[in-house]
Design a protein around this motif. Structure first.
Motif, PDB file in Angstrom:
ATOM      1  N   MET A 159      -5.155   2.805  -7.976  1.00 13.85           N
ATOM      2  CA  MET A 159      -5.626   3.081  -9.330  1.00 13.85           C
ATOM      3  C   MET A 159      -5.036   4.359  -9.901  1.00 13.85           C
ATOM      4  SD  MET A 159      -9.556   3.622 -10.672  1.00 13.85           S
ATOM      5  CE  MET A 159      -9.995   1.887 -10.498  1.00 13.85           C
ATOM      6  N   ILE A 160      -4.768   4.312 -11.210  1.00  9.86           N
ATOM      7  CA  ILE A 160      -4.502   5.504 -12.002  1.00  9.86           C
ATOM      8  C   ILE A 160      -5.772   5.801 -12.795  1.00  9.86           C
ATOM      9  CG2 ILE A 160      -3.133   6.518 -13.853  1.00  9.86           C
ATOM     10  CD1 ILE A 160      -0.885   4.634 -13.108  1.00  9.86           C
ATOM     11  N   ARG A 161      -6.321   6.994 -12.620  1.00  5.41           N
ATOM     12  CA  ARG A 161      -7.549   7.353 -13.321  1.00  5.41           C
ATOM     13  C   ARG A 161      -7.269   7.609 -14.795  1.00  5.41           C
ATOM     14  NH1 ARG A 161     -11.479   5.775  -9.800  1.00  5.41           N
ATOM     15  NH2 ARG A 161     -10.948   6.470  -7.686  1.00  5.41           N
ATOM     16  N   ALA A 169       3.751   0.282 -11.950  1.00  5.23           N
ATOM     17  CA  ALA A 169       2.981   1.465 -11.554  1.00  5.23           C
ATOM     18  C   ALA A 169       3.848   2.720 -11.647  1.00  5.23           C
ATOM     19  CB  ALA A 169       2.442   1.282 -10.138  1.00  5.23           C
ATOM     20  N   LYS A 170       5.092   2.606 -11.234  1.00  6.57           N
ATOM     21  CA  LYS A 170       6.001   3.754 -11.286  1.00  6.57           C
ATOM     22  C   LYS A 170       6.289   4.182 -12.719  1.00  6.57           C
ATOM     23  CE  LYS A 170       9.514   3.205  -8.382  1.00  6.57           C
ATOM     24  NZ  LYS A 170      10.511   2.460  -7.560  1.00  6.57           N
ATOM     25  N   ALA A 204       0.831  -1.201   0.000  1.00 10.08           N
ATOM     26  CA  ALA A 204       0.000   0.000   0.000  1.00 10.08           C
ATOM     27  C   ALA A 204       0.869   1.256   0.000  1.00 10.08           C
ATOM     28  CB  ALA A 204      -0.934  -0.007   1.210  1.00 10.08           C
ATOM     29  N   ALA A 205       1.929   1.254   0.810  1.00  8.80           N
ATOM     30  CA  ALA A 205       2.832   2.408   0.855  1.00  8.80           C
ATOM     31  C   ALA A 205       3.523   2.622  -0.485  1.00  8.80           C
ATOM     32  CB  ALA A 205       3.858   2.216   1.967  1.00  8.80           C
ATOM     33  N   ALA A 208       3.959   5.560  -5.692  1.00  6.15           N
ATOM     34  CA  ALA A 208       3.902   5.521  -7.151  1.00  6.15           C
ATOM     35  C   ALA A 208       2.809   6.425  -7.709  1.00  6.15           C
ATOM     36  CB  ALA A 208       3.676   4.092  -7.624  1.00  6.15           C
ATOM     37  N   GLY A 209       2.083   7.104  -6.831  1.00  2.50           N
ATOM     38  CA  GLY A 209       1.056   8.026  -7.282  1.00  2.50           C
ATOM     39  C   GLY A 209      -0.292   7.415  -7.544  1.00  2.50           C
ATOM     40  N   LEU A 210      -0.520   6.175  -7.062  1.00  2.00           N
ATOM     41  CA  LEU A 210      -1.815   5.535  -7.273  1.00  2.00           C
ATOM     42  C   LEU A 210      -2.828   6.044  -6.256  1.00  2.00           C
ATOM     43  CD1 LEU A 210      -0.820   1.792  -7.862  1.00  2.00           C
ATOM     44  CD2 LEU A 210      -0.818   3.696  -9.484  1.00  2.00           C
ATOM     45  N   ALA A 211      -4.062   6.235  -6.694  1.00  2.00           N
ATOM     46  CA  ALA A 211      -5.144   6.593  -5.790  1.00  2.00           C
ATOM     47  C   ALA A 211      -5.627   5.354  -5.061  1.00  2.00           C
ATOM     48  CB  ALA A 211      -6.291   7.225  -6.567  1.00  2.00           C
ATOM     49  N   PRO A 212      -6.027   5.471  -3.802  1.00  2.00           N
ATOM     50  CA  PRO A 212      -6.555   4.299  -3.091  1.00  2.00           C
ATOM     51  C   PRO A 212      -7.771   3.737  -3.807  1.00  2.00           C
ATOM     52  CG  PRO A 212      -6.158   6.127  -1.575  1.00  2.00           C
ATOM     53  CD  PRO A 212      -6.020   6.677  -2.958  1.00  2.00           C
ATOM     54  N   ALA A 213      -7.845   2.397  -3.900  1.00  2.00           N
ATOM     55  CA  ALA A 213      -8.971   1.746  -4.571  1.00  2.00           C
ATOM     56  C   ALA A 213      -9.473   0.550  -3.775  1.00  2.00           C
ATOM     57  CB  ALA A 213      -8.573   1.319  -5.979  1.00  2.00           C
TER      58      ALA A 213
END
Length: 550
Positions: free
Chosen positions: A293-295, A344-345, A63-64, A69-74
């Motif tokens: 998530m990346i939107r 993700a990065k 999660a960290a 990596a700039g992902l939004a919590p999902a």
């Protein structure tokens, strides 16, 4: 004083020696990937068994990393974690199986000699008394012109059947049909209230492993999720002979015919009842999936979601023995999780958001039967109809310079050409399944998305060049062994190539104009009502969705 000086000199000597033995410094990208694996496969995490405190630490770490990596919590409630209620279940005792036949006294079956009880996830106590109908292998497969239920009515009855499926079936379809879950689902679709599995020989001494615990996700009442008719018991050949006594077709004839894996049987009522009482014990637990998530940037396509999945759990610690007892799970699947994080990065570093949304998913309890991915697929944190593809990373073997990629499921949907195009830009080719008999397509987390109609693929470094020998060595010496740790050779440069290949695939899917679709007429696309696969109401009835492989 002299002693102190000598001690200091000795320490300096050791430090100098240590520096001399330090391996070459890795490039940043390789070092970052290795760092994830060093932590996740460390002894401190004790094999990351689902629902363990150490697994929770691993989930928080992922999660960290998703956050970094700039992902939004999902996950749940605005966080990265999705709570997964687990329950382990096993027979609470030997149970009771009693044969009754008109005009004769009830005949109790003998535990471990005639039968072993099933483990029934859906109820603490299962009791029934019903007629028994023999249905061969319990298969209904129109494309193979096979209907083992033809000519009999099994509503309210127990079906007796053999395990397995004919080798002549396409390998992935055969793996689906021989699954106990599939047989149970077909039985339930025909109205059966229970399933008895027939053996062609004796049972293991003492019933060997009859009380082994299994795991599924828990319902609110504390019982386990279960699809299909309950698997009541397994009968030995001797127990089956008692069941068939007085039947139209003698057991000896059935048994002789059963040695032929392609044999077809005529279904028949056996003129007997079985009274069965099975008690199940439950042990609850809690684990978590991790989702970020990346939107998507496109006003229309951004509502669609591409899932990139990998399992975070492994086997924990050996219950007994000496020496190294920790199943570290470096290749299986700390490397896959590390690849997911680094992928993700790549999206963040590109400076260009994908057109479709991309959901990064680390799932729990894969080693217990694809449980965490099944829970997510049934309780998704985004609408299931918005998920257009899943690309799964599970146990990429990175001990050799791979020349190709094996993409399980590539020939079943338009994901195949998409993947081929993406990896081709990296100078990597696609190769067919090197061992179709294994039915790999139905054996990892992507399959839980397939069961919801989502086109999915599962990627491995291929077996060209040195790949075949390296893969064989891993399975022979390290797969599900304590030796799957950081002492084994892992080529981190190959890890980065694997990340790059998967990023190219994900980017191609996420940015493509067309939504991935099943090939018309594909077995799994039809079976689960997938987009593009020309739905068949007959198949939908015959093979109910969610009849998964465990």
């Amino acid at each position: 004083m002299r002693s102190s000086v000598l001690t200091a000199l000795a320490a300096l000597s050791l430090t100098t020696t240590s520096f001399a033995q330090t391996p070459p410094v890795l490039p940043d990208d390789q070092a970052q990937m290795k760092a994830h694996v060093l932590f996740l496969a460390s002894d401190a995490l004790r094999g990351r068994e689902a629902a363990s405190p150490e697994y929770r630490i691993a989930a928080e770490y992922v999660a960290a990393q998703f956050s970094a990596a700039g992902l939004a919590p999902a996950g749940d409630a605005g966080g990265y974690l999705q709570k997964v209620p687990l329950v382990a279940f096993h027979p609470a005792d030997h149970g009771d199986v009693v044969l009754t036949r008109p005009g004769t006294a009830p005949q109790p079956f003998v535990f471990a000699e005639d039968y072993t009880p099933g483990a029934i996830a859906g109820a603490a106590r299962t009791t029934l008394d019903a007629p028994v109908v023999f249905v061969g292998h319990g298969l209904v497969a129109p494309r193979y012109k096979r209907d083992d239920y033809a000519g009999v009515d099994v509503r309210g009855k127990v079906v007796a059947l053999f395990a397995g499926a004919p080798a002549s079936f396409q390998s992935e379809e055969r793996a689906h049909f021989q699954s106990p879950a599939t047989k149970a689902a077909i039985a339930a679709a025909h109205g059966a209230v229970g399933v008895i599995v027939l053996s062609r020989g004796t049972l293991p001494p003492g019933g060997g492993g009859w009380d082994r615990a299994r795991t599924t996700w828990a319902r609110p009442d504390g019982t386990g999720e279960m699809q299909g008719a309950p698997m009541l018991a397994t009968l030995s050949a001797g127990g089956a002979a008692k069941l068939f006594a007085g039947a139209r077709t003698p057991w000896k004839m059935i048994l002789a015919k059963a040695s032929d894996g392609e044999a077809r049987f005529t279904a028949e009522a056996l003129g007997t009842n079985l009274a069965v009482a099975i008690r199940t014990a439950f042990e609850p637990g809690t684990s978590a999936n991790v989702a970020g998530m990346i939107r998507g940037s496109d006003p229309a396509l951004g509502k669609e979601v591409v899932v990139l999945s990998a399992h975070l759990d492994h086997l924990g610690v050996k219950a007994e023995g000496t020496g190294d007892l920790i199943y570290n799970g470096a290749e299986d699947n700390a490397v896959g999780i590390a690849a997911l994080i680094e992928e993700a990065k790549r999206f963040k570093a590109s400076g260009k958001p994908p057109r479709r949304s991309v959901l990064f998913l680390a799932v729990t309890a894969e080693e217990k039967g694809l449980v965490g991915s099944d829970y997510f697929a049934r309780h998704p944190t985004v609408p299931i109809r918005s998920i257009v593809a899943d690309v799964n990373l599970d146990m990429p073997i990175l001990s050799y310079p791979f020349e190709d990629m094996t993409v399980f499921g590539a020939d079943r949907s338009t994901l195949g050409p998409i993947v081929a195009k993406a990896v081709g830009t990296l100078g990597v080719t696609m190769s067919p399944d090197p061992d179709p008999a294994q039915g790999i397509f139905v054996r990892s987390d992507h399959y839980r998305f397939v069961q919801q109609g989502v086109p999915s693929v599962f990627l491995w470094p291929g077996q060209k060049g040195p790949g075949k020998a390296a893969t064989a060595e891993f399975f022979a010496k390290r797969y599900h062994q304590v030796s799957d740790d950081l002492a084994q050779p892992i080529d981190w440069a190959q890890g980065i190539r694997f990340v790059n290949a998967n990023y190219a695939i994900a980017r191609e899917i996420a940015d493509g104009d067309a939504r991935p679709r099943w090939n018309k007429g594909d077995f799994f696309g039809l079976l689960y009502g997938g987009y593009g696969a020309k739905w068949s109401w007959h198949l939908a009835f015959t093979f109910p969705a969610k009849a998964g492989v465990q």
